[in-house]
Design an enzyme around this catalytic site. Structure first.
Site, PDB file in Angstrom:
ATOM      1  N   GLU A   1       6.121   6.437  -3.341  1.00  0.00           N
ATOM      2  CA  GLU A   1       5.150   5.398  -3.692  1.00  0.00           C
ATOM      3  C   GLU A   1       4.097   5.874  -4.678  1.00  0.00           C
ATOM      4  O   GLU A   1       3.523   5.082  -5.419  1.00  0.00           O
ATOM      5  CB  GLU A   1       4.491   4.912  -2.395  1.00  0.00           C
ATOM      6  CG  GLU A   1       3.937   3.536  -2.496  1.00  0.00           C
ATOM      7  CD  GLU A   1       3.673   2.920  -1.127  1.00  0.00           C
ATOM      8  OE1 GLU A   1       4.492   3.098  -0.208  1.00  0.00           O
ATOM      9  OE2 GLU A   1       2.644   2.268  -0.993  1.00  0.00           O
TER      10      GLU A   1
ATOM     11  N   ASP B   1       6.064   4.505   1.786  1.00  0.00           N
ATOM     12  CA  ASP B   1       5.454   4.360   3.117  1.00  0.00           C
ATOM     13  C   ASP B   1       6.278   3.376   3.945  1.00  0.00           C
ATOM     14  O   ASP B   1       6.721   2.344   3.423  1.00  0.00           O
ATOM     15  CB  ASP B   1       4.021   3.817   2.992  1.00  0.00           C
ATOM     16  CG  ASP B   1       3.111   4.813   2.280  1.00  0.00           C
ATOM     17  OD1 ASP B   1       3.451   6.008   2.251  1.00  0.00           O
ATOM     18  OD2 ASP B   1       2.069   4.375   1.749  1.00  0.00           O
TER      19      ASP B   1
ATOM     20  N   TYR C   1      -0.027   8.401   9.012  1.00  0.00           N
ATOM     21  CA  TYR C   1      -0.135   7.181   8.205  1.00  0.00           C
ATOM     22  C   TYR C   1      -1.238   6.267   8.761  1.00  0.00           C
ATOM     23  O   TYR C   1      -1.213   5.918   9.948  1.00  0.00           O
ATOM     24  CB  TYR C   1       1.218   6.462   8.217  1.00  0.00           C
ATOM     25  CG  TYR C   1       1.287   5.330   7.249  1.00  0.00           C
ATOM     26  CD1 TYR C   1       1.104   5.563   5.895  1.00  0.00           C
ATOM     27  CD2 TYR C   1       1.513   4.030   7.680  1.00  0.00           C
ATOM     28  CE1 TYR C   1       1.152   4.521   4.991  1.00  0.00           C
ATOM     29  CE2 TYR C   1       1.571   2.985   6.780  1.00  0.00           C
ATOM     30  CZ  TYR C   1       1.386   3.247   5.438  1.00  0.00           C
ATOM     31  OH  TYR C   1       1.422   2.216   4.546  1.00  0.00           O
TER      32      TYR C   1
END
Lengths: 72, 705
Positions: B6, B107, B316
């Site tokens: 990403e 992600d 995360y």
């Protein structure tokens, strides 16, 4: 006359817009409480409430308007 | 094999974790790059996106509404500033021609999955059905290697749900914003973009409802009694059993009846309370705690947490979960923390106990609660990163602590017919709070050593008139919590929506005070198209998008439904366009007057002073409205940082208009003539000194570098 005497929004009663009309009604209804709790007159009440920190802006504007009327 | 990540930093971490020798090669192509590495028999090419590479664009012509047709296009076609996207897409396309296998390593959430899917489909021109997915919750080597070993297929329901979310938001945002903007243009001929959206409308409505309550509030009086007792020469503060006395007469009577009386301790009540640690952080509780302690806006907390995640220091952050899975190697994390000086002692202490963290109720199928990874920072953290990291580590450590044990003590004291209280709070065992300092504070208050039957003389007693208070305005954190409670937006989009209400001018100040423009929009929508403010419509859409993710609905159905709803709204809007435009124009005029006008010009008298922005330099200053006609060139400089609001008062020193400047958490008042005002020369001098100090500090840092 089609505009609120205080803010220029559209009228909801004979003098005020929806917001200032509700503020006026709230102010009148709270006076009953103040009268029974603190025993003060309408003029004293307006003088007191306008200076309190928590008083809403529309309430203040209504009080200022009322005070400009001769027979408040 | 190509891995699509990403962001550049994530690509570097992933390439490093997967390379057998931990020495991936970065191949630079101008301002962009990609990584090459080897894992066993696989030659890997790791490329990165920069967030979304593709955006939705209208596929029909005309800046009108309704407009329902759109297509995914490279971002640079929609956003002219996204100049770095074109070479990046070209590079990925070129590299993809030589590759057979593709892996999405973005992600693991809705947005990440969609970024990977669109890059595969449009940049790589690959078949997403054949691609693989790496699922990880932190960027540590171990997590990434496991994710590579256990790759799965793409999560298509999640991708479809993300795609529909973008399409629905595009449909509402584009059409409603155009409807509002064009109604203003038709009424006044101005092109002023007034935006709204699927979630922004209800958010504005929450703020406006609260503002109405505050503006309509009349404080009511009550009286409180303050009492000081005396026992063996020592003064003790006592409480009257009623916090609010409802009449002045009653308050007077209480004071008279208590004065100089002897009171007797009737009973001493002790209540021992155990308090368990707070659950692990999810994004929302982290944002709320970070606002409380550091004053970070939710969007800022998310940005900082994202940066800590990309450095592999925390897991995360976009998670709703308050649970740490049993599979999480907490021992390894704690061992990692032992190697950090600040946490070594605490982590060692925790390691001695049973490693069973407290768990919360909320879950998230994709990611665990936010926790440190135990990896040491490899670069110097900024102050904000350090603060947020400290909060996350200490919350994690506290999960393993014993309960906090405290005694609430209350002595009930009688004086004639009146009851008085003497309160105390004593902490018996600090438990988990020892790990959570300084984020936990207990206001301990020792209870004097008194016994039942003892006498206390009332020394002084008085009453004070107080007033009820209006409800508190929202702050960024409380507004975000409300959106979460109402299930509006997602954990990723909520903080942006909270910011947008302010950045669009609908609210002013840190505490979300509704602006006149905000009122105009709220009033107008409320009167003519109330559904645009309703939570029901958007909550229903959220349910439908969740249903897609759970394979209970599909994209076609939800989009059809959205378009027919929207068409109905827009038809109603069109019928009343004149009235809506009129309401918005009036509101805009009031807004500009409130926020930009500073009264008559002191030089030419018939001009109006206004805050303007130089088209050349972008700097703001105060100028006279007669400047355009060449009649007056009066100007005043303005501070360039912070929000400025005109005040309804004049400077006591120079009689110029006063303004309020709010920058971050700092707010101050000054006059528009502040550089020349005789009363502000001291302020100017200290500002000059501050600037000089900052310049020499910056110079010193530069020299050291």
């Amino acid at each position: 006359m089609i505009e609120c005497l205080i803010c220029g929004r559209n009228l909801s009663s004979t003098k005020f817009c929806e917001y200032h009309e509700t503020a006026y009604l709230n102010l009148k209804s709270a006076f009953n409480d103040w009268k029974s709790k603190a025993g003060i007159t309408w003029a004293e009440y307006l003088d007191k409430v306008i200076h309190l920190e928590g008083t809403g802006q529309w309430i203040i504007e209504v009080i200022e308007y009322i005070k400009t009327e001769d027979d408040f | 094999m190509m891995l699509i990540t990403e962001k550049p930093s994530a690509a570097k971490k992933i390439a490093n974790a997967l390379d057998d020798e931990k020495k991936p090669r970065e191949i630079k192509k101008g301002k962009i790059s990609y990584f090459e590495c080897t894992k066993g028999n696989n030659d890997l090419v790791v490329v990165y996106a920069l967030g979304h590479l593709y955006e939705l664009k209208q596929s029909e012509k005309g800046w009108i509404y309704p407009r329902f047709e759109n297509k995914w296009v490279p971002k640079y076609e929609v956003d002219k500033k996204a100049t770095n996207i074109k070479p990046l897409i070209n590079l990925i396309t070129k590299l993809a021609k030589e590759v057979d296998d593709f892996v999405v390593a973005t992600d693991y959430d809705i947005e990440g999955s969609l970024i990977g899917y669109l890059t595969l489909k449009y940049a790589c021109k690959a078949n997403p059905e054949k691609a693989k997915r790496m699922r990880f919750s932190s960027l540590t080597d171990l997590d990434l290697q496991c994710a590579f070993e256990r790759m799965t297929n793409l999560d298509f329901p999640m991708i479809e749900s993300g795609q529909v979310r973008h399409e629905v938001d595009w449909l509402y945002g584009i059409n409603l914003t155009r409807a509002l903007t064009l109604s203003i243009k038709k009424t006044a001929g101005w092109f002023k973009v007034v935006s709204t959206g699927r979630v922004q409308g209800p958010t504005l409505s929450f703020v406006a409802e609260k503002e109405k309550e505050i503006n309509l509030f009349v404080p009511l009086p009550f009286w409180s009694i303050s009492i000081i007792g005396e026992r063996e020469g020592e003064k003790i503060e006592l409480e009257y059993f009623k916090r609010q006395i409802q009449s002045k007469e009653e308050a007077n009577n209480i004071v008279r009846e208590l004065y100089d009386q002897i009171s007797v301790v009737k009973s001493i009540n002790k209540r021992t309370v155990e308090q368990n640690p707070n659950p692990p952080f999810n994004l929302s509780s982290l944002q709320s705690e970070a606002y409380r302690y550091f004053g970070f806006k939710p969007s800022r907390t998310l940005d900082i947490a994202q940066s800590l995640y990309l450095d592999a220091l925390i897991s995360y952050p976009r998670t709703s979960s308050e649970q740490l899975p049993e599979t999480l190697d907490v021992k390894a994390i704690l061992t990692g923390l032992v190697s950090m000086r600040e946490y070594a002692l605490m982590a060692k202490e925790v390691l001695k106990g049973r490693l069973e963290p407290v768990q919360g109720k909320k879950t998230d199928p994709a990611h665990p609660a936010i926790h440190p990874t135990g990896e040491k920072p490899t670069k110097r953290l900024t102050t904000n990163e350090k603060n947020l990291y400290d909060l996350i580590v200490k919350r994690f450590l506290s999960l393993f602590g014993e309960p906090l044990v405290k005694d609430h003590l209350r002595a009930d004291i009688k004086c004639n017919k009146h009851i008085l209280y003497l309160r105390g709070l004593q902490i018996l065992k600090r438990g988990w709070t020892e790990y959570y300092e300084p984020y936990f504070k207990a206001n301990e208050r020792a209870l004097p050593n008194i016994e039942e039957g003892e006498s206390i003389r009332i020394d002084t007693v008085d009453f004070e008139e107080k007033y009820t208070q209006p409800p508190a305005r929202f702050n960024p954190s409380s507004l975000l919590k409300l959106l979460e409670r109402e299930n509006l937006g997602t954990k990723t989009t909520r903080s942006r929506i909270v910011d947008s209400v302010k950045s669009r001018g609908y609210t002013v100040g840190e505490r979300f005070e509704l602006s006149t423009l905000g009122y105009a929009l709220y009033d107008t929508l409320g009167q003519y198209v109330p559904i645009m403010l309703s939570t029901e419509m958007t909550r229903q859409l959220e349910k439908e998008m969740d249903a897609i993710q759970n394979r209970e609905s599909n994209r076609e159905y939800v989009l059809e439904h959205t378009k027919s709803n929207l068409l109905e709204i827009l038809e109603k809007f069109k019928e009343q366009e004149d009235k809506i435009g009129e309401g918005l124009v009036k509101g805009l005029q009031r807004y500009w007057k409130d926020t930009e006008e500073l009264g008559p010009c002191p030089r030419c008298v018939d001009g109006i002073l206004r805050i303007v922005q130089s088209p050349k330099t972008g700097k703001r200053f105060i100028g006279c409205s007669n400047y355009k006609d060449g009649k007056c060139d009066q100007t005043f400089p303005l501070p360039q940082k912070g929000t400025i609001s005109p005040l309804d008062k004049m400077c006591p020193f120079c009689d110029h208009r006063m303004i309020r400047v709010v920058s971050g958490r700092r707010a101050w008042e000054t006059c528009i003539n502040w550089t020349q005002c005789p009363g502000r020369q001291e302020e100017l001098k200290s500002l000059e000194q501050r600037r000089e100090r900052q310049t020499s500090r910056d110079k010193g840092e530069k020299d050291n570098d």
